[in-house]
Design a protein around this motif. Structure first.
Motif, PDB file in Angstrom:
ATOM      1  N   GLN A   1       3.030   4.078  13.844  1.00 44.02           N
ATOM      2  CA  GLN A   1       3.266   4.995  14.956  1.00 44.02           C
ATOM      3  C   GLN A   1       2.456   6.282  14.785  1.00 44.02           C
ATOM      4  N   GLN A   2       2.394   6.798  13.565  1.00 40.37           N
ATOM      5  CA  GLN A   2       1.609   7.999  13.327  1.00 40.37           C
ATOM      6  C   GLN A   2       0.104   7.715  13.446  1.00 40.37           C
ATOM      7  N   ARG A   3      -0.301   6.551  12.980  1.00 39.27           N
ATOM      8  CA  ARG A   3      -1.723   6.188  13.060  1.00 39.27           C
ATOM      9  C   ARG A   3      -2.185   6.084  14.497  1.00 39.27           C
ATOM     10  N   ASP A   4      -1.304   5.612  15.370  1.00 42.84           N
ATOM     11  CA  ASP A   4      -1.668   5.451  16.772  1.00 42.84           C
ATOM     12  C   ASP A   4      -1.928   6.787  17.466  1.00 42.84           C
ATOM     13  N   LYS A   5      -1.526   7.884  16.852  1.00 47.25           N
ATOM     14  CA  LYS A   5      -1.756   9.204  17.441  1.00 47.25           C
ATOM     15  C   LYS A   5      -3.175   9.720  17.164  1.00 47.25           C
ATOM     16  N   LEU A   6      -3.882   9.078  16.230  1.00 48.94           N
ATOM     17  CA  LEU A   6      -5.219   9.530  15.871  1.00 48.94           C
ATOM     18  C   LEU A   6      -6.234   9.115  16.935  1.00 48.94           C
ATOM     19  N   ASP A   7      -7.084  10.046  17.329  1.00 49.04           N
ATOM     20  CA  ASP A   7      -8.159   9.774  18.278  1.00 49.04           C
ATOM     21  C   ASP A   7      -9.353   9.208  17.517  1.00 49.04           C
ATOM     22  N   ILE A   8      -9.910   8.095  18.014  1.00 50.39           N
ATOM     23  CA  ILE A   8     -11.053   7.472  17.344  1.00 50.39           C
ATOM     24  C   ILE A   8     -12.209   8.453  17.216  1.00 50.39           C
ATOM     25  N   SER A   9     -12.435   9.277  18.232  1.00 48.13           N
ATOM     26  CA  SER A   9     -13.570  10.201  18.203  1.00 48.13           C
ATOM     27  C   SER A   9     -13.443  11.237  17.094  1.00 48.13           C
ATOM     28  N   ALA A  10     -12.218  11.434  16.584  1.00 52.15           N
ATOM     29  CA  ALA A  10     -12.046  12.406  15.492  1.00 52.15           C
ATOM     30  C   ALA A  10     -12.823  11.980  14.257  1.00 52.15           C
ATOM     31  N   PHE A  11     -12.824  10.671  13.958  1.00 51.29           N
ATOM     32  CA  PHE A  11     -13.541  10.183  12.782  1.00 51.29           C
ATOM     33  C   PHE A  11     -15.049  10.346  12.957  1.00 51.29           C
TER      34      PHE A  11
ATOM     35  N   GLU B   1       0.837  -1.202   0.000  1.00 48.98           N
ATOM     36  CA  GLU B   1       0.000   0.000   0.000  1.00 48.98           C
ATOM     37  C   GLU B   1       0.875   1.257   0.000  1.00 48.98           C
ATOM     38  N   LEU B   2       1.935   1.248   0.806  1.00 46.53           N
ATOM     39  CA  LEU B   2       2.822   2.404   0.882  1.00 46.53           C
ATOM     40  C   LEU B   2       3.547   2.644  -0.440  1.00 46.53           C
ATOM     41  N   CYS B   3       3.986   1.572  -1.077  1.00 52.69           N
ATOM     42  CA  CYS B   3       4.702   1.703  -2.354  1.00 52.69           C
ATOM     43  C   CYS B   3       3.804   2.290  -3.439  1.00 52.69           C
ATOM     44  N   GLU B   4       2.525   1.931  -3.411  1.00 50.77           N
ATOM     45  CA  GLU B   4       1.610   2.449  -4.418  1.00 50.77           C
ATOM     46  C   GLU B   4       1.232   3.901  -4.156  1.00 50.77           C
ATOM     47  N   TYR B   5       1.203   4.275  -2.895  1.00 49.26           N
ATOM     48  CA  TYR B   5       0.773   5.641  -2.560  1.00 49.26           C
ATOM     49  C   TYR B   5       1.910   6.651  -2.737  1.00 49.26           C
ATOM     50  N   PHE B   6       3.102   6.299  -2.256  1.00 46.80           N
ATOM     51  CA  PHE B   6       4.247   7.207  -2.341  1.00 46.80           C
ATOM     52  C   PHE B   6       5.052   6.871  -3.599  1.00 46.80           C
ATOM     53  N   THR B   7       4.961   7.753  -4.593  1.00 54.15           N
ATOM     54  CA  THR B   7       5.636   7.492  -5.871  1.00 54.15           C
ATOM     55  C   THR B   7       7.142   7.728  -5.788  1.00 54.15           C
ATOM     56  N   ASP B   8       7.582   8.572  -4.861  1.00 50.54           N
ATOM     57  CA  ASP B   8       9.009   8.846  -4.691  1.00 50.54           C
ATOM     58  C   ASP B   8       9.573   7.861  -3.672  1.00 50.54           C
ATOM     59  N   LEU B   9      10.304   6.867  -4.165  1.00 45.80           N
ATOM     60  CA  LEU B   9      10.798   5.822  -3.268  1.00 45.80           C
ATOM     61  C   LEU B   9      11.825   6.346  -2.268  1.00 45.80           C
ATOM     62  N   ASP B  10      12.473   7.485  -2.588  1.00 45.84           N
ATOM     63  CA  ASP B  10      13.452   8.039  -1.647  1.00 45.84           C
ATOM     64  C   ASP B  10      12.795   8.549  -0.362  1.00 45.84           C
ATOM     65  N   SER B  11      11.500   8.898  -0.442  1.00 47.85           N
ATOM     66  CA  SER B  11      10.811   9.418   0.740  1.00 47.85           C
ATOM     67  C   SER B  11       9.765   8.434   1.263  1.00 47.85           C
ATOM     68  N   LEU B  12       9.923   7.176   0.882  1.00 46.47           N
ATOM     69  CA  LEU B  12       8.944   6.157   1.283  1.00 46.47           C
ATOM     70  C   LEU B  12       9.057   5.880   2.782  1.00 46.47           C
ATOM     71  N   PRO B  13       7.999   6.102   3.553  1.00 49.90           N
ATOM     72  CA  PRO B  13       8.045   5.786   4.981  1.00 49.90           C
ATOM     73  C   PRO B  13       7.956   4.287   5.211  1.00 49.90           C
ATOM     74  N   THR B  14       8.421   3.865   6.339  1.00 50.69           N
ATOM     75  CA  THR B  14       8.322   2.450   6.680  1.00 50.69           C
ATOM     76  C   THR B  14       6.937   2.142   7.237  1.00 50.69           C
ATOM     77  N   ALA B  15       6.586   0.857   7.227  1.00 49.58           N
ATOM     78  CA  ALA B  15       5.299   0.445   7.796  1.00 49.58           C
ATOM     79  C   ALA B  15       5.236   0.781   9.282  1.00 49.58           C
TER      80      ALA B  15
END
Length: 303
Positions: free
Chosen positions: A28-38, A9-23
């Protein structure tokens, strides 16, 4: 997100492989999201429109739940279930309040696998009231609870619930002297927990509730008068269906109630779209909080 691995999923979304984040970084970033925000985003989005359609001035809402299988976690007793072969698996239960005419979810709640809080979830939605005031809530036989009906009445909420037939054990109509034919009648039930000669000898008038049954609306004397309209109609030559409501005959006749309840089935199609077409079943985590976050996100997408 689709049904591929997180790295794909990450490879398809980020076209620049030099800035590809790791899973790991994404998690870690997803865990910062509050469920109530959605849930807040969904609430703001569905309330941003003023062209919703109604039927006789009402939004027809359906409340129901759907099971969602998740990765098995033997340590999580709240999500653990067993199939017929005693093979354990994990599951969550999604409750939704769905607009049958405009095809949007107005509110949601995520329950454990036991599904013991379905009625409590609907009561919470009614108290929260993040949906149009001019609404009628429809629900299936799993919501045949005195506490829920009283909650609707005390909060001026219109409802149409399917209930068990008059000769079925556990039906709220089983202790009433009702005709074995089609009818449209007003019934009154006086609920209590008191075991007196008067309440025990007048079962057609009083309904004695068990101590383990939840009920929040007894008066100071320990009684509650529940006034309902009950309709019974044939669906085949030998079988009947029963509906209970607080709608008057001046508002909706029997045929209109049947049509309204039939509209409730739209929520089944909505759950199918939510889980399999939009892709709520394609999880990228084994963490229950992340499951809840993904589920709330998908409810937002379906509107």
């Amino acid at each position: 997100m689709q049904s591929k691995s997180l790295n794909s999923e990450l490879c398809e979304y980020f076209t620049d492989l030099d800035s590809l984040p790791t899973a790991s970084a994404l998690c870690q970033q997803r865990d910062k999201l509050d469920i109530s925000a959605f849930q807040r985003i969904m609430h703001l989005f569905v309330n941003a429109f003023d062209d919703y359609k109604t039927w006789k001035g009402y939004h027809v809402l359906a409340c129901d739940g759907s099971d969602v299988n998740i990765a098995y976690d033997e340590k999580d007793e709240d999500t653990k279930r067993q199939n017929g072969n005693n093979k354990p698996f994990s599951q969550l239960h999604i409750n939704g309040l769905y607009d049958c005419i405009n095809h949007v979810f107005w509110d949601t709640s995520i329950d454990t696998a036991t599904k013991t809080r379905e009625c409590a979830a609907l009561m919470k939605m009614i108290m929260r009231h993040d949906y149009p005031v001019n609404s009628i809530i429809t629900a299936d036989r799993g919501y045949e609870k005195y506490n829920l009906m009283a909650c609707c009445i005390e909060n001026n909420q219109k409802f149409v619930f399917r209930i068990k037939d008059i000769n079925v054990f556990g039906s709220i109509l089983s202790n009433l002297n009702l005709p074995h034919e089609e009818f449209d009648l007003d019934v009154t039930k006086i609920l209590t927990r008191k075991q007196t000669n008067e309440t025990k000898n007048n079962k057609d008038k009083f309904t004695i509730m068990k101590k383990e049954s939840d009920f929040d609306y007894f008066d100071d004397d320990g009684f509650y008068e529940l006034n309902l309209r009950v309709v019974r109609f044939k669906i085949t030559k030998e079988t009947y269906e029963c509906l209970v409501t607080n709608l008057t005959r001046d508002e909706f006749d029997l045929n209109e109630l049947k049509k309204m309840y039939h509209m409730r089935w739209n929520i089944e199609t909505a759950f199918k779209m939510l889980k399999y077409i939009i892709g709520m079943m394609s999880f990228h985590s084994k963490n229950v909080i992340s499951y809840n976050r993904k589920s709330m996100q998908q409810f937002y997408y379906i509107v």
